[in-house]
Design a protein around this motif. Structure first.
Motif, short mmCIF file in Angstrom:
data_model
loop_
_atom_site.label_atom_id
_atom_site.label_comp_id
_atom_site.label_asym_id
_atom_site.label_seq_id
_atom_site.Cartn_x
_atom_site.Cartn_y
_atom_site.Cartn_z
N UNK A 60 17.70 -8.33 -78.43
CA UNK A 60 18.41 -7.21 -77.80
C UNK A 60 19.81 -7.08 -78.33
N UNK A 61 20.66 -6.55 -77.50
CA UNK A 61 22.04 -6.28 -77.88
C UNK A 61 22.86 -7.56 -77.95
N UNK A 62 22.53 -8.57 -77.13
CA UNK A 62 23.34 -9.77 -77.02
C UNK A 62 22.65 -10.95 -77.69
N UNK A 63 23.46 -11.94 -78.09
CA UNK A 63 22.94 -13.17 -78.67
C UNK A 63 22.54 -14.14 -77.56
N UNK A 64 21.59 -15.00 -77.88
CA UNK A 64 21.17 -16.03 -76.92
C UNK A 64 22.25 -17.12 -76.88
N UNK A 65 22.68 -17.46 -75.68
CA UNK A 65 23.65 -18.54 -75.51
C UNK A 65 23.02 -19.60 -74.61
N UNK A 66 22.81 -20.80 -75.14
CA UNK A 66 22.20 -21.85 -74.31
C UNK A 66 23.15 -22.24 -73.17
N UNK A 67 22.57 -22.47 -72.02
CA UNK A 67 23.38 -22.84 -70.87
C UNK A 67 23.66 -24.33 -70.90
N UNK A 68 24.87 -24.70 -70.51
CA UNK A 68 25.25 -26.11 -70.50
C UNK A 68 24.52 -26.81 -69.35
N UNK A 69 24.12 -28.04 -69.59
CA UNK A 69 23.41 -28.80 -68.57
C UNK A 69 24.37 -29.17 -67.45
N UNK A 70 23.97 -28.94 -66.23
CA UNK A 70 24.80 -29.27 -65.07
C UNK A 70 24.64 -30.75 -64.78
N UNK A 91 15.34 -20.93 -61.26
CA UNK A 91 15.06 -19.58 -61.76
C UNK A 91 15.87 -19.28 -63.02
N UNK A 92 17.14 -19.69 -63.00
CA UNK A 92 17.99 -19.47 -64.17
C UNK A 92 17.48 -20.28 -65.36
N UNK A 93 17.03 -21.51 -65.11
CA UNK A 93 16.47 -22.35 -66.18
C UNK A 93 15.23 -21.70 -66.78
N UNK A 94 14.37 -21.13 -65.94
CA UNK A 94 13.17 -20.48 -66.45
C UNK A 94 13.54 -19.27 -67.30
N UNK A 95 14.54 -18.50 -66.84
CA UNK A 95 14.97 -17.33 -67.60
C UNK A 95 15.52 -17.74 -68.96
N UNK A 96 16.34 -18.79 -68.99
CA UNK A 96 16.90 -19.26 -70.27
C UNK A 96 15.79 -19.77 -71.18
N UNK A 97 14.79 -20.41 -70.61
CA UNK A 97 13.67 -20.89 -71.41
C UNK A 97 12.92 -19.71 -72.05
N UNK A 98 12.70 -18.66 -71.27
CA UNK A 98 12.03 -17.48 -71.81
C UNK A 98 12.87 -16.81 -72.89
N UNK A 99 14.18 -16.79 -72.70
CA UNK A 99 15.05 -16.19 -73.71
C UNK A 99 15.04 -17.03 -74.99
N UNK A 100 15.04 -18.35 -74.85
CA UNK A 100 15.03 -19.22 -76.02
C UNK A 100 13.73 -19.06 -76.80
N UNK A 101 12.61 -18.88 -76.09
CA UNK A 101 11.32 -18.71 -76.75
C UNK A 101 11.07 -17.27 -77.21
N UNK A 102 12.10 -16.42 -77.06
CA UNK A 102 12.07 -15.03 -77.53
C UNK A 102 11.01 -14.19 -76.82
#
Length: 153
Positions: A60-70, A91-102
């Protein structure tokens, strides 16, 4: 005066001989510079390909940015680990996983923008302001028409 053209011709011939003798060295130096530039280009291309292979493609318009581990610091952990509360970001972890897997394009939270100008209602002032603005607009149009009439004369 007669020797000057001969001397110039001798100087020119000497310069040409010197350039011809240095031709091999110049050619070798240029070949070495070209080889070094080609090696650098190849290294950069390999590095670029590795970076592209590592990073997920841009969906999309934005780049994927991995979230820092809490991670909690040792001072923040109180009591036993069994009583420690779990992470509430599943839920946020699942969303980031889906974004990472494109599978989903990366998104950025939009900030709400407030309107910059508000009209304040003043009771009874609306008619006065309208008449003042109307009179000033009429005055400007009269002046411009006078200027146009004077310009055509």
């Amino acid at each position: 005066r007669e020797r000057r053209p001969e001397e110039e011709a001798n100087r020119l011939a000497k310069r040409q001989r010197r350039d011809l003798s240095n031709l091999k060295e110049v050619h070798a130096r240029l070949a070495a510079e070209e080889a070094a530039a080609e090696d650098k280009r190849a290294r950069l291309a390999v590095a670029r390909a590795e970076r592209k292979a590592e990073a997920p493609s841009r969906l999309g318009k934005h780049l994927y940015e991995p979230e820092h581990a809490a991670v909690l610091l040792t001072e923040e952990v109180t009591g036993s680990l069994r009583t420690l509360a779990g992470s509430h970001t599943l839920l946020r972890d699942r969303l980031k996983s889906l974004q990472r897997r494109e599978l989903v394009e990366p998104r950025v939270r939009q900030q709400k923008v407030k309107s910059k100008s508000y009209l304040k209602y003043e009771p009874g002032a609306k008619g006065e302001k309208e008449t003042e603005m109307h009179e000033s607009a009429l005055k400007v149009t009269r002046e411009t028409s006078k200027m146009k009439a004077m310009a055509t004369l």
